[in-house]
Design a protein around this motif. Structure first.
Motif, mmCIF file in Angstrom:
data_model
loop_
_atom_site.group_PDB
_atom_site.id
_atom_site.type_symbol
_atom_site.label_atom_id
_atom_site.label_comp_id
_atom_site.label_asym_id
_atom_site.label_seq_id
_atom_site.Cartn_x
_atom_site.Cartn_y
_atom_site.Cartn_z
ATOM 1 N N VAL A 121 -1.464 -9.133 2.383
ATOM 2 C CA VAL A 121 -0.792 -9.225 1.084
ATOM 3 C C VAL A 121 0.713 -9.255 1.318
ATOM 4 O O VAL A 121 1.235 -8.495 2.135
ATOM 5 C CB VAL A 121 -1.166 -8.027 0.183
ATOM 6 C CG1 VAL A 121 -0.450 -8.114 -1.155
ATOM 7 C CG2 VAL A 121 -2.673 -7.945 -0.010
ATOM 8 N N ARG A 122 1.392 -10.159 0.598
ATOM 9 C CA ARG A 122 2.856 -10.231 0.641
ATOM 10 C C ARG A 122 3.394 -9.998 -0.757
ATOM 11 O O ARG A 122 2.903 -10.580 -1.726
ATOM 12 C CB ARG A 122 3.349 -11.611 1.074
ATOM 13 C CG ARG A 122 3.076 -11.975 2.460
ATOM 14 C CD ARG A 122 3.851 -13.170 2.950
ATOM 15 N NE ARG A 122 3.676 -14.408 2.197
ATOM 16 C CZ ARG A 122 3.924 -15.607 2.677
ATOM 17 N NH1 ARG A 122 4.369 -15.756 3.925
ATOM 18 N NH2 ARG A 122 3.751 -16.680 1.945
ATOM 19 N N MET A 123 4.410 -9.154 -0.853
ATOM 20 C CA MET A 123 5.155 -8.961 -2.096
ATOM 21 C C MET A 123 6.589 -9.360 -1.801
ATOM 22 O O MET A 123 7.246 -8.762 -0.949
ATOM 23 C CB MET A 123 5.077 -7.511 -2.547
ATOM 24 C CG MET A 123 3.678 -7.077 -2.924
ATOM 25 S SD MET A 123 3.589 -5.336 -3.415
ATOM 26 C CE MET A 123 4.684 -5.308 -4.833
ATOM 27 N N ILE A 124 7.080 -10.399 -2.502
ATOM 28 C CA ILE A 124 8.402 -10.945 -2.243
ATOM 29 C C ILE A 124 9.277 -10.704 -3.473
ATOM 30 O O ILE A 124 8.954 -11.172 -4.571
ATOM 31 C CB ILE A 124 8.313 -12.453 -1.945
ATOM 32 C CG1 ILE A 124 7.331 -12.694 -0.796
ATOM 33 C CG2 ILE A 124 9.688 -13.023 -1.623
ATOM 34 C CD1 ILE A 124 6.819 -14.111 -0.710
ATOM 35 N N ALA A 125 10.374 -9.967 -3.294
ATOM 36 C CA ALA A 125 11.261 -9.657 -4.410
ATOM 37 C C ALA A 125 11.869 -10.937 -4.976
ATOM 38 O O ALA A 125 12.369 -11.780 -4.235
ATOM 39 C CB ALA A 125 12.356 -8.701 -3.972
ATOM 40 N N THR A 126 11.823 -11.065 -6.306
ATOM 41 C CA THR A 126 12.307 -12.276 -6.965
ATOM 42 C C THR A 126 13.692 -12.114 -7.578
ATOM 43 O O THR A 126 14.259 -13.077 -8.077
ATOM 44 C CB THR A 126 11.315 -12.727 -8.053
ATOM 45 O OG1 THR A 126 11.115 -11.654 -8.974
ATOM 46 C CG2 THR A 126 9.986 -13.124 -7.438
#
Length: 79
Positions: free
Chosen positions: A21-26
């Protein structure tokens, strides 16, 4: 850091085991993640996860084991 825990499941509610899982700050936040900050973690054999992340808005993606392409799940805000 904020705790985040749950189970990654398919549309029919089957757990997705050993996924990446990747969470990329927007966006930038004053007390959390800077745009582009990425948290990467894996689900367990039962599809569960428990991680700590910075507050912020993220695009969330996952990749099944032995696959190369990430699938976008959507956006989430951690407060």
């Amino acid at each position: 850091m904020k705790p985040l825990a749950g189970t990654l499941v398919t549309p029919d509610n089957s757990p997705i085991a050993n996924a990446t899982v990747r969470m990329i700050a927007t966006s930038n936040t004053t007390d959390g993640a800077l745009r582009g900050t990425m948290f990467v973690f894996n689900t367990t054999a039962t599809g569960t996860y428990a991680v700590n992340v910075l507050a912020g808005s993220y695009k969330v993606e996952f990749r099944n084991p032995n696959k190369t392409k990430y699938i976008t799940l959507g956006d989430v805000t951690i407060a």
